[in-house]
Design an enzyme around this catalytic site. Structure first.
Site, PDB file in Angstrom:
ATOM      1  N   PRO A  70       0.817  -1.209   0.000  1.00  0.00           N
ATOM      2  CA  PRO A  70       0.000   0.000   0.000  1.00  0.00           C
ATOM      3  C   PRO A  70       0.859   1.271   0.000  1.00  0.00           C
ATOM      4  O   PRO A  70       2.055   1.200   0.338  1.00  0.00           O
ATOM      5  CB  PRO A  70      -0.784  -0.090   1.316  1.00  0.00           C
ATOM      6  N   GLY A  74       6.859   2.819   2.576  1.00  0.00           N
ATOM      7  CA  GLY A  74       8.318   2.889   2.525  1.00  0.00           C
ATOM      8  C   GLY A  74       8.965   2.253   1.304  1.00  0.00           C
ATOM      9  O   GLY A  74      10.171   2.015   1.306  1.00  0.00           O
ATOM     10  N   SER A 392     -14.029 -12.735  -1.182  1.00  0.00           N
ATOM     11  CA  SER A 392     -13.925 -13.001   0.243  1.00  0.00           C
ATOM     12  C   SER A 392     -15.128 -12.542   1.044  1.00  0.00           C
ATOM     13  O   SER A 392     -15.206 -12.760   2.243  1.00  0.00           O
ATOM     14  CB  SER A 392     -12.652 -12.399   0.802  1.00  0.00           C
ATOM     15  N   LYS A 435      -7.002  -7.130   7.135  1.00  0.00           N
ATOM     16  CA  LYS A 435      -8.393  -7.311   7.527  1.00  0.00           C
ATOM     17  C   LYS A 435      -8.541  -7.350   9.047  1.00  0.00           C
ATOM     18  O   LYS A 435      -9.460  -6.765   9.609  1.00  0.00           O
ATOM     19  CB  LYS A 435      -8.943  -8.594   6.921  1.00  0.00           C
TER      20      LYS A 435
HETATM   21  P1  ADP Z   1       5.765   4.398  -0.724  1.00  0.00           P
HETATM   22  O1  ADP Z   1       6.841   4.520  -1.747  1.00  0.00           O
HETATM   23  O2  ADP Z   1       5.580   3.006  -0.226  1.00  0.00           O
HETATM   24  O3  ADP Z   1       4.465   5.010  -1.110  1.00  0.00           O
HETATM   25  P2  ADP Z   1       7.414   6.186   0.802  1.00  0.00           P
HETATM   26  O4  ADP Z   1       8.694   5.472   0.647  1.00  0.00           O
HETATM   27  O5  ADP Z   1       7.198   7.419  -0.002  1.00  0.00           O
HETATM   28  O6  ADP Z   1       6.213   5.200   0.579  1.00  0.00           O
HETATM   29  O7  ADP Z   1       7.190   6.507   2.351  1.00  0.00           O
HETATM   30  C1  ADP Z   1       6.503   7.625   2.831  1.00  0.00           C
HETATM   31  C2  ADP Z   1       7.277   8.251   3.970  1.00  0.00           C
HETATM   32  O8  ADP Z   1       7.265   7.399   5.111  1.00  0.00           O
HETATM   33  C3  ADP Z   1       8.721   8.480   3.641  1.00  0.00           C
HETATM   34  O9  ADP Z   1       9.127   9.679   4.234  1.00  0.00           O
HETATM   35  C4  ADP Z   1       9.430   7.297   4.281  1.00  0.00           C
HETATM   36  O10 ADP Z   1      10.744   7.598   4.612  1.00  0.00           O
HETATM   37  C5  ADP Z   1       8.580   7.076   5.517  1.00  0.00           C
HETATM   38  N1  ADP Z   1       8.602   5.660   5.951  1.00  0.00           N
HETATM   39  C6  ADP Z   1       7.836   4.649   5.471  1.00  0.00           C
HETATM   40  N2  ADP Z   1       8.103   3.490   6.102  1.00  0.00           N
HETATM   41  C7  ADP Z   1       9.059   3.765   7.008  1.00  0.00           C
HETATM   42  C8  ADP Z   1       9.760   2.969   7.987  1.00  0.00           C
HETATM   43  N3  ADP Z   1       9.518   1.659   8.139  1.00  0.00           N
HETATM   44  N4  ADP Z   1      10.684   3.582   8.751  1.00  0.00           N
HETATM   45  C9  ADP Z   1      10.916   4.907   8.605  1.00  0.00           C
HETATM   46  N5  ADP Z   1      10.307   5.701   7.732  1.00  0.00           N
HETATM   47  C10 ADP Z   1       9.375   5.151   6.928  1.00  0.00           C
END
Ligand code: ADP
Length: 489
Positions: A70, A74, A392, A435
């Site tokens: 989703p 990250g 589901s 879920k």
């Molecule tokens: P995605 O590419 O999955 O949509 P992003 O990489 O853009 O998400 O993440 C959104 C923000 O949340 C970024 O600033 C990212 O560094 C931070 N973030 C997401 N997951 C983590 C995590 N596990 N630890 C630290 N920061 C996170």
């Protein structure tokens, strides 16, 4: 003329044989990934394995990683860290909404305003021929009449063909074989099979509230503080305030809105510090509203009363889990089945399967022979923000129908998920973690889960399952037993 000039400049700007040396230190990579991300252990492990294999084999053979999950979980950020770990330039190419093959392969130069495709532009930007290139949202690519975007992407990702990638603008072949491609996707369902086969998928799932708390405290807040020119001592957010932000000001699988909300607070705090000369601002649960306004989300809680014909199901969507309420009415009629609301084709099919099942067991449930001839059944699923479809909801619809037909009440604190067969068998489903999180947020006590998902249940962290009674079911009779309110004798 200008056209030729631009063309020649583009040719000269291309990193034809400029390369960077790849830093092949797994321990260093681990350190970077850990510094930048909280949790995500299985994901980090898979990425490190990938790097290890890559260090041992020839580059061309390594598969293409696809980070799937989703939004805001990250994915992009992991790819960025990976580039940092390998000490390679990082370029992101956003594929969301790309429909025209020319965006990938460029326009022929005879075309007015012709430009090279995004890959060539990306490579030029990187300045070396072996950068890490992130193909973001590869699931959002589609085809239109202007050619086949997918086959262009297939060529890009094929180590046999991408040595001589043809860009219409460039005319000379461009070597993409040394690029380290990484892709991201929200869902794998829209990616064509041949493309998917070329990738090694690493799934990232939603964060729990606790994980979000840690991510906010260790990563998002420090990041936003420094982005807004604040020092750690100038603004503090209590743990309770963070919890409230997560619960009542954001609703998401990842942490993107959370990061934005924290950014808003930093902005307001910066202004306040300048205006009032305060040394320090402390935000707690109590004064949160002053900074963020009224709460935005109050969870649609479990129904407070047991009702006839209303059953709560659990859905998985590309942005996380959600509960969905299924309503069924039975009225005098001629045996028609009405389906309204937000039902996809797959859902309609499982509604029909449910009806066939009910008809086949009608007698044992005390349903009169001519009942179906003389009544219409109306199934409705209220619209949600995110479209849901999938098999589901099968047992949920069947339970709601049986409840409406027999007049038996369904427990308000029960939610369920499972596919149904004609014989009333309950088949396994996906997205269980999301879920269960959704069920928990909605205040559900008992969740009915297909028995064949038992292994997934065991793999889900105790933090999520705590406080939930999870009942494994393999037959509709067990579902009904758990869902119907016991009649008082
Ligand atoms: P995605 O590419 O999955 O949509 P992003 O990489 O853009 O998400 O993440 C959104 C923000 O949340 C970024 O600033 C990212 O560094 C931070 N973030 C997401 N997951 C983590 C995590 N596990 N630890 C630290 N920061 C996170």
């Amino acid at each position: 003329t200008g056209v030729i000039r631009t063309y020649i400049e583009t040719l000269l700007d291309m990193p034809w044989d400029r390369v960077v040396k790849e830093h092949k230190d797994i321990e260093y990579a681990r350190k970077i990934l850990d510094e930048d991300h909280y949790g995500l252990e299985p994901v980090k492990e898979r990425v490190l394995e990938f790097l290890a294999v890559r260090a041992l084999t020839k580059k061309g053979d390594s598969p293409i990683l696809c980070l799937a999950g989703p939004p805001g979980t990250g994915k992009t950020s992991i790819a960025k860290s990976l580039a940092k770990a390998l000490k390679k330039p990082y370029v992101r190419i956003s594929l969301g909404g790309v429909r025209d093959e020319a965006e990938i392969r460029g326009h022929r130069r005879t075309y007015v305003g012709a430009m090279p495709g995004r890959l060539v532009t990306g490579l030029k930007q990187a300045g070396v021929k072996n950068p890490l290139m992130l193909l973001d949202e590869i699931d959002k690519v589609s085809n239109d009449y202007k050619g086949d975007t997918f086959s262009a992407l297939l060529e890009v990702l094929d180590s046999e063909q991408n040595r001589k990638f043809r860009d219409h603008y460039m005319e000379v072949p461009v070597d993409l074989s040394e690029v380290l491609f990484i892709t991201t996707a929200n869902t794998l369902q829209t990616i064509p099979r041949p493309l998917l086969d070329r990738m090694e998928v690493i799934e990232i799932s939603s964060y729990t509230e606790n994980e979000k708390l840690h991510i906010a405290g260790r990563h998002l807040l420090p990041k936003q503080l420094s982005r807004h020119g604040l020092k750690a001592g100038q603004l503090s957010l209590s743990r309770a305030a963070l919890g409230k932000i997560i619960r009542n000001y954001t609703k998401e699988a990842g942490v993107r809105q959370l990061e934005r909300v924290i950014g808003n607070i930093c902005r307001k705090a910066a202004k306040e510090i300048l205006e009032t000369g305060k040394k320090e601002i402390r935000i707690s649960e109590r004064n949160l509203e002053k900074y963020l306004g009224k709460e935005k989300f109050v969870y649609q809680m479990a129904n407070t009363e047991d009702e006839v014909g209303i059953v709560r199901g659990l859905a998985w969507t590309s942005v996380g889990g959600d509960t969905l309420q299924i309503e069924v009415n039975v009225m005098p009629g001629s045996g028609e089945i009405l389906l309204t609301g937000q039902l996809g084709d797959v859902m309609k099919e499982s509604a029909r399967t449910g009806i066939s099942y009910i008809r086949s067991v009608g007698e044992t449930k005390g349903i009169a022979d001519n009942f179906f001839k003389e009544h219409d059944i109306h199934i409705h699923i209220p619209e949600g923000a995110v479209p849901k479809d999938g098999p589901s909801a099968g047992i949920t619809m069947a339970t709601a129908m049986l409840s409406a037909i027999t007049g038996k009440k369904v427990r308000a604190d029960v939610a369920m998920t499972g596919e149904i067969t004609l014989r009333g068998r309950v088949l396994p489903i996906g997205g269980l973690k999301e879920k269960l999180l959704a069920a928990k947020n909605a205040g559900i006590k008992t969740v009915l889960v297909p028995k064949e998902n038992a292994r997934d249940v065991n793999e889900i962290a105790a933090e999520i399952t705590k406080g939930l009674e999870i009942r494994l079911v393999s037959q509709m009779d067990q579902v009904l037993e758990a869902a119907f309110v016991k009649e008082k004798e």
